[in-house]
Design a protein around this motif. Structure first.
Motif: not given
Length: 216
Positions: A150-166, A173-178
């Motif tokens: 998860i990348l959070y920008n506190s100035q623009t208040e936009v964040f991106t979230v990625k799923g994956g094995a971690e 169990p799927s590792g998808r974004v929730r």
């Protein structure tokens, strides 16, 4: 490429894309935080003058304005302009922790991750491994997202979230974004400001080390 447009009225978090999530918010994080000194407590410290690096170990607690970060180890590097880059790591049992107040609101952003990278110049926080980001209104949890990064920008208040094995757990169990989203309150839809709720303010800390950004 996604374009982010600031909404004209308060909205709940808006999510788009299947593999990633993007969210513009109506208010910014606490603006004064970037100009506040960085205070750190830990069990041990190693400082290198030539590299302008400080490595804190053991029960690390960082405060910077309304920002609070906790973990087992923190590596801080300061460039010639005084900008601070911090890498916080947790333990297998307890991920690293981040918290920051939103500007002019009784709302808080909280996040967790095995690794948390903070950039004072870009005003970004990157959570990786068991990454979670939450928004609290007072003490009430309003929204939450979970992923591997998860990348959070506190100035623009936009964040991106990625799923994956971690992101894989017994519950996911799927590792998808929730994500869990709370509907917009009726008073906000009508353009009214809701009454503030009591907030759990972070405990006051006595700093043992101070890293101060230069005055502009």
């Amino acid at each position: 490429m996604h374009q982010h447009v600031k909404p004209s009225r308060p909205i709940a978090w808006l999510f788009v894309a299947a593999a990633g999530l993007l969210s513009p918010w109506a208010a910014q994080a606490e603006k004064a935080d970037k100009d506040k000194p960085m205070n750190v407590e830990a069990d041990a410290l190693r400082y290198e003058e030539n590299r302008q690096t400080s490595v804190f170990n053991g029960n690390v607690v960082l405060t910077k304005g309304t920002i609070v970060m906790r973990g087992s180890k923190l590596d801080v590097r300061q460039d010639t302009q005084g900008n601070q880059l911090g890498l916080l790591v947790g333990t297998p049992a307890t991920p690293g922790f981040f918290r920051q107040k939103r500007e002019a609101l009784d709302e808080w952003i909280e996040g967790e991750g095995d690794r948390i990278e903070y950039d004072s110049k870009a005003q970004t926080v990157l959570f990786t491994g068991r990454a979670v980001l939450r928004r609290y209104r007072g003490t009430q949890l309003n929204d939450q997202s979970v992923g591997s990064e998860i990348l959070y920008n506190s100035q623009t208040e936009v964040f991106t979230v990625k799923g994956g094995a971690e992101s894989k757990t017994a519950a996911n169990p799927s590792g998808r974004v929730r994500a869990m989203l709370t509907p917009i309150p009726e008073e906000e839809k009508a353009g009214k400001t809701p009454p503030p709720q009591p907030s759990a303010e972070p405990a006051t800390l006595r700093p043992s080390v101070k890293i101060t950004e230069p005055k502009k």
